[in-house]
Design a protein around this motif. Structure first.
Motif, PDB file in Angstrom:
ATOM      1  N   ARG A 195      26.744  38.404  40.241  1.00 53.96           N
ATOM      2  CA  ARG A 195      28.001  39.420  40.077  1.00 53.96           C
ATOM      3  C   ARG A 195      27.922  40.472  41.238  1.00 53.96           C
ATOM      4  NH1 ARG A 195      23.644  41.592  37.058  1.00 53.96           N
ATOM      5  NH2 ARG A 195      23.425  43.590  37.085  1.00 53.96           N
ATOM      6  N   PRO A 196      29.020  41.119  41.350  1.00 55.63           N
ATOM      7  CA  PRO A 196      29.183  42.051  42.453  1.00 55.63           C
ATOM      8  C   PRO A 196      28.108  43.380  42.151  1.00 55.63           C
ATOM      9  CG  PRO A 196      31.241  41.395  41.990  1.00 55.63           C
ATOM     10  CD  PRO A 196      30.189  40.786  40.621  1.00 55.63           C
TER      11      PRO A 196
ATOM     12  N   ARG B  52      26.530  49.546  49.625  1.00 53.04           N
ATOM     13  CA  ARG B  52      27.148  49.819  51.147  1.00 53.04           C
ATOM     14  C   ARG B  52      26.659  48.696  51.896  1.00 53.04           C
ATOM     15  NH1 ARG B  52      29.922  54.388  52.705  1.00 53.04           N
ATOM     16  NH2 ARG B  52      29.004  55.351  51.200  1.00 53.04           N
ATOM     17  N   PRO B  53      27.974  47.794  52.511  1.00 55.53           N
ATOM     18  CA  PRO B  53      27.460  47.063  53.427  1.00 55.53           C
ATOM     19  C   PRO B  53      26.681  47.497  54.550  1.00 55.53           C
ATOM     20  CG  PRO B  53      29.860  46.553  52.790  1.00 55.53           C
ATOM     21  CD  PRO B  53      29.402  48.044  52.302  1.00 55.53           C
ATOM     22  N   GLU B  54      25.736  46.789  55.141  1.00 52.28           N
ATOM     23  CA  GLU B  54      24.828  47.189  56.354  1.00 52.28           C
ATOM     24  C   GLU B  54      25.273  46.438  57.414  1.00 52.28           C
ATOM     25  OE1 GLU B  54      20.938  46.994  54.768  1.00 52.28           O
ATOM     26  OE2 GLU B  54      21.272  48.594  53.391  1.00 52.28           O
ATOM     27  N   ARG B  55      25.804  45.192  57.412  1.00 48.18           N
ATOM     28  CA  ARG B  55      25.941  44.063  58.410  1.00 48.18           C
ATOM     29  C   ARG B  55      27.195  43.457  58.349  1.00 48.18           C
ATOM     30  NH1 ARG B  55      21.977  43.165  55.513  1.00 48.18           N
ATOM     31  NH2 ARG B  55      20.577  44.174  57.029  1.00 48.18           N
ATOM     32  N   ASP B  56      27.667  42.807  59.166  1.00 47.47           N
ATOM     33  CA  ASP B  56      28.791  41.986  59.206  1.00 47.47           C
ATOM     34  C   ASP B  56      28.580  40.799  58.352  1.00 47.47           C
ATOM     35  OD1 ASP B  56      30.352  43.619  61.032  1.00 47.47           O
ATOM     36  OD2 ASP B  56      29.455  42.868  62.638  1.00 47.47           O
TER      37      ASP B  56
ATOM     38  N   ALA C 196      25.711  41.858  48.791  1.00 43.67           N
ATOM     39  CA  ALA C 196      26.255  43.070  48.871  1.00 43.67           C
ATOM     40  C   ALA C 196      26.014  43.996  50.207  1.00 43.67           C
ATOM     41  CB  ALA C 196      25.806  43.958  47.468  1.00 43.67           C
ATOM     42  N   GLN C 197      25.303  43.480  50.874  1.00 47.42           N
ATOM     43  CA  GLN C 197      24.841  44.242  52.071  1.00 47.42           C
ATOM     44  C   GLN C 197      25.692  43.771  53.305  1.00 47.42           C
ATOM     45  OE1 GLN C 197      20.654  43.922  52.327  1.00 47.42           O
ATOM     46  NE2 GLN C 197      20.290  45.394  50.600  1.00 47.42           N
TER      47      GLN C 197
END
Length: 381
Positions: free
Chosen positions: A179-180, A185-189, A256-257
């Motif tokens: 699940r989300p 917070r995204p740390e990479r592409d 999520a990252q």
């Protein structure tokens, strides 16, 4: 009812994707009040490799994540099937089992009273299409049917007369775990989770993952095992970080990252097994991360390509899709939410348990009416 499941391993997912789906199915069945007794060989190859690389700690951790999963580890030579199968209504034997075990359970079924358990063989591999000689070693004469993770596999079993009956039973996402993580917070592409694949997708990984990440200058991370030296060198040259094995239940945090992920199926699934996506796209979409796939044919209409995920015909189109998703957050969010909605509506382990119980009833097993799959819920942090 009491159900017995024989599989390679539920404790270890080291290079062993079948554990993903089966853990979710066992949990769902147990949550509905069924008793599931899972059996796995004490010397399972996947578990041995996991312990050799990471020690015993992951075996304790997986029991904490999946408290309903408590497999019995057996030695084939001393396994007492009378004791193991006492009182069962349904027995499922997974394809990654020793032919001797498959035959012994079939013989046990033949000796059992007519009203005893029903026996199913569960196939989630491409060998029926790519190595039929190996599959012919399995004696399914006494089995009541086959659970095949795609229509093409089902049809092979019926056409070759390996089984009297066969049912399509696709894998699905365990949405209790997948699940989300809304607060992350995204740390990479880009993130990609997958094992190297015995050279079954080497060219595809270069075209659809390594090349686009390198040429776009993406911050990228890859998880997976059995990467040979040349593969690790290629990742390093592209600026892609390789982090090795990731427990599958930690994949939602990895998703999520990152802002986007890709799916690169192994060549046999593209060439010989249309309609079978394998487990990874189900899990990625369940986590609401935008997904871009290299070509595979959704021949069974599981999803809506272009709406649930994007399809890249070649490396250049993969670059364009990735660049667009990274540049347009609204587009990425729409794709991710649509993919997750499709999973929740059609492709959870709850849906597959509904299907399993319906198949069991069709085979004459007395079961409670299947509870409806849980309705879609908004993700929480």
């Amino acid at each position: 009812m009491r159900i017995a499941l024989f599989c390679h391993s539920l404790l270890s997912d080291w290079n062993h994707g079948n554990a993903h789906f089966l853990r979710g199915v066992v949990t769902e069945l147990a949550e509905r009040g069924h008793e599931v007794r899972a059996f796995e060989p004490r010397d399972a190859w996947s578990l041995q490799n996991l312990v050799a690389d990471h020690g015993e700690a992951p075996l304790r951790e997986v029991r904490e994540v999946y408290p309903r999963v408590d497999p019995i580890r057996y030695d084939l030579a001393s396994l007492d099937l009378d004791e193991a199968l006492e009182g069962t209504s349904l027995v499922i034997v997974h394809e990654w089992s020793e032919p001797e075990l498959v035959a012994r359970i079939g013989a046990h079924r033949a000796r059992a009273p007519r009203a005893a358990y029903r026996l199913l063989f569960h196939d989630t591999h491409h060998r029926s299409a790519t190595d039929p000689g190996a599959m012919a070693r399995y004696d399914l004469t006494r089995y009541d049917g086959v659970l095949a993770f795609g229509r093409v596999i089902r049809d092979i079993y019926l056409a070759r007369r390996w089984a009297r009956r066969a049912f399509v039973w696709h894998e699905a996402a365990d949405v209790r775990v997948f699940r989300p993580r809304r607060g992350a917070r995204p740390e990479r592409d880009l993130v990609w989770i997958g094992n190297w694949g015995d050279e079954e997708r080497t060219r595809e990984l270069d075209a659809f993952l390594i090349g686009p990440a390198r040429e776009l200058g993406l911050s990228a991370r890859v998880y997976g095992v059995r990467y040979p030296e040349h593969a690790r060198a290629a990742l390093d040259a592209a600026g892609i970080e390789h982090r090795g094995w990731l427990p599958n239940y930690r994949a939602p945090e990895a998703f999520a990252q990152a802002r986007v992920t890709v799916h690169v199926p192994r060549r046999p699934y593209v060439a010989s097994l249309p309609g079978i996506p394998t487990i990874r796209p189900f899990e990625a979409m369940a986590c609401a991360i935008p997904l871009v796939c290299s070509p595979w044919s959704d021949a069974e209409g599981l999803f809506s390509p272009g709406l649930d995920y994007l399809v890249a015909r070649d490396g250049d189109q993969m670059k364009r899709h990735l660049a667009a998703l990274l540049a347009e957050p609204a587009l990425a969010a729409e794709l991710a939410e649509r993919g997750r909605a499709t999973i929740l509506a059609r492709h959870t382990c709850a849906h597959r348990v509904d299907e399993l119980l319906a198949i069991s009833a069709e085979l004459g097993v007395e079961v409670d009416r299947p509870a409806p799959a849980a309705p879609p819920q908004r993700a929480t942090s």
